[in-house]
Write an enzyme that holds these catalytic residues in place. Structure first.
Site, PDB file in Angstrom:
ATOM      1  N   ASP A 283       0.832  -1.201   0.000  1.00  0.00           N
ATOM      2  CA  ASP A 283       0.000   0.000   0.000  1.00  0.00           C
ATOM      3  C   ASP A 283       0.870   1.255   0.000  1.00  0.00           C
ATOM      4  OD1 ASP A 283      -2.477   1.504   0.280  1.00  0.00           O
ATOM      5  OD2 ASP A 283      -1.842   1.907   2.337  1.00  0.00           O
TER       6      ASP A 283
ATOM      7  N   GLU B  89       6.548   8.210  -3.192  1.00  0.00           N
ATOM      8  CA  GLU B  89       5.107   8.304  -3.476  1.00  0.00           C
ATOM      9  C   GLU B  89       4.786   9.661  -4.098  1.00  0.00           C
ATOM     10  OE1 GLU B  89       2.825   7.360   0.021  1.00  0.00           O
ATOM     11  OE2 GLU B  89       3.741   5.402   0.216  1.00  0.00           O
TER      12      GLU B  89
ATOM     13  N   HIS C  80      -1.509   4.004  -1.220  1.00  0.00           N
ATOM     14  CA  HIS C  80      -1.473   4.472   0.179  1.00  0.00           C
ATOM     15  C   HIS C  80      -2.882   4.838   0.680  1.00  0.00           C
ATOM     16  CE1 HIS C  80       1.284   6.591   3.359  1.00  0.00           C
ATOM     17  NE2 HIS C  80       0.176   6.114   3.922  1.00  0.00           N
TER      18      HIS C  80
HETATM   19  C1  MLT Z   1      -0.856   7.396   8.600  1.00  0.00           C
HETATM   20  O1  MLT Z   1       0.339   7.566   8.798  1.00  0.00           O
HETATM   21  O2  MLT Z   1      -1.725   7.797   9.369  1.00  0.00           O
HETATM   22  C2  MLT Z   1      -1.320   6.725   7.346  1.00  0.00           C
HETATM   23  O3  MLT Z   1      -0.266   6.157   6.641  1.00  0.00           O
HETATM   24  C3  MLT Z   1      -2.079   7.652   6.466  1.00  0.00           C
HETATM   25  C4  MLT Z   1      -1.356   8.942   6.287  1.00  0.00           C
HETATM   26  O4  MLT Z   1      -0.148   8.973   6.152  1.00  0.00           O
HETATM   27  O5  MLT Z   1      -2.002   9.961   6.335  1.00  0.00           O
END
Ligand code: MLT
Length: 329
Positions: free
Chosen positions: A262, A267, A285
């Site tokens: 994911d 990214e 993600h």
């Molecule tokens: C997190 O770190 O809460 C999740 O990977 C989603 C995000 O990065 O916003």
């Protein structure tokens, strides 16, 4: 203090009832694309008392130094790799985050990825939609009786293990911060082992690690090559903990039987070999992206930011809960 034009700057797409409630009490600048323009962000942040970000805004030491009126940084999520929270701490700024609010969603998608790999669900779907009816091509494996290796047994790892128990999986856990008598580990009957042992024994390895100096690049060639042949690898945590080219080599060698990612080391990623592999599932993600998790994340971060602006301690501060006066010399 300068004339403050904005109380709260939101530099990514974070919306919902929590943001609306902030808007009723504070001057909120909602600029969902601001993270793409670091120079403009540095300019805008000078005028605000609070900054709310998700994972795309780089909150660097120089940004923090430029933000002389800033009292609180709200990270709508759990990963802190885009926020220099140590520098913020030194500068007297509160950093608040939402450690538990999206954990269920991430654990659920980790289980979804496990089932998808074991039963070829995305591949069989794509093939059938082409008009095929290839039943023999998609003979999968059961999760029942298999061993799940949780790498990083924090809240998300624990919730993933609990769900895996319902499938009759045995759980191994690797986490250098936990001891064998940890109550959550015993609840999921997990055996705490070293990483090498976990990789050698697990049929499915699921990664739940933050990106830190200790974990970046942890899943490298040597570690992938030491996995149980044919095992599945899942990453819903941070892409940088995996050396992607090393994963590609292990997939080509058949040591890793399939992978579901994911998160990526960059990214959005560049299209490469992983995208062309039939036994690889790639997502953008989205593990934390459910309506329920995002409502909870937004509500929690907005509440904490409002508390700090109201002179109260943050409930989910990374370190300090109250801001300190800025030293400007
Ligand atoms: C997190 O770190 O809460 C999740 O990977 C989603 C995000 O990065 O916003």
């Amino acid at each position: 203090m300068k004339d403050i034009l904005t109380d709260i700057l939101i530099s990514e797409n974070i919306q919902g009832a929590g943001v609306d409630a902030l808007g009723a009490r504070f001057r909120v600048a909602f600029q969902p694309d601001l993270w793409k323009d670091p120079a403009l962000l540095a300019e805008k942040v000078k005028q605000c008392r609070a900054l709310i970000v998700r994972n795309q805004t780089p909150v660097t030491a120089s940004l923090i130094d430029a933000a002389q009126e800033l009292l609180v940084i709200g990270r709508a999520g759990v990963g802190l790799d885009n926020v220099d929270y140590k520098h913020a701490e030194k500068a007297g700024i509160v950093v608040s985050f939402t450690p538990d609010q999206n954990a269920i969603s991430v654990a659920e998608i980790a289980i979804g990825m496990m089932l998808s790999l074991a039963r070829f669900i995305p591949a069989a779907d794509a093939d059938t939609k082409k008009g095929n009816w290839n039943r023999q091509r998609f003979v999968g494996t059961e999760l029942y009786g298999k061993t799940l290796g949780i790498v990083g047994a924090g809240k998300i790892g624990y919730l993933t293990a609990r769900r895996a128990m319902a499938f009759g999986m045995k759980v191994l856990a690797y986490d250098p911060f936990l001891s064998r008598d940890n109550i959550l580990l015993s609840e999921v009957q997990a055996e705490l082992v070293e990483l090498d042992e976990l990789l050698a024994r697990a049929d499915v390895v699921s990664c739940h690690l933050p990106a830190t100096t200790q974990t970046v690049g942890l899943l490298n060639r040597e570690r992938f090559m030491s996995m149980k042949p044919g095992a599945f690898f899942i990453n819903t945590s941070r892409g940088k903990v995996v050396v992607e080219q090393d994963l590609v080599e292990a997939l080509k060698a058949g040591i890793v039987g399939g992978a579901a990612l994911d998160v990526r080391s960059k990214e959005p990623p560049q299209v490469g070999e992983l995208e062309a592999m039939p036994n690889v599932i790639l997502l953008p993600h989205i593990a934390a992206f459910t309506n329920e998790a995002q409502d909870r994340v937004t509500a929690a971060i907005c509440e904490d930011v409002a508390r700090v602006l109201d002179g109260k301690p943050a409930l989910n501060a990374v370190k300090r809960a109250m801001p300190m006066p800025r030293v400007t010399s």
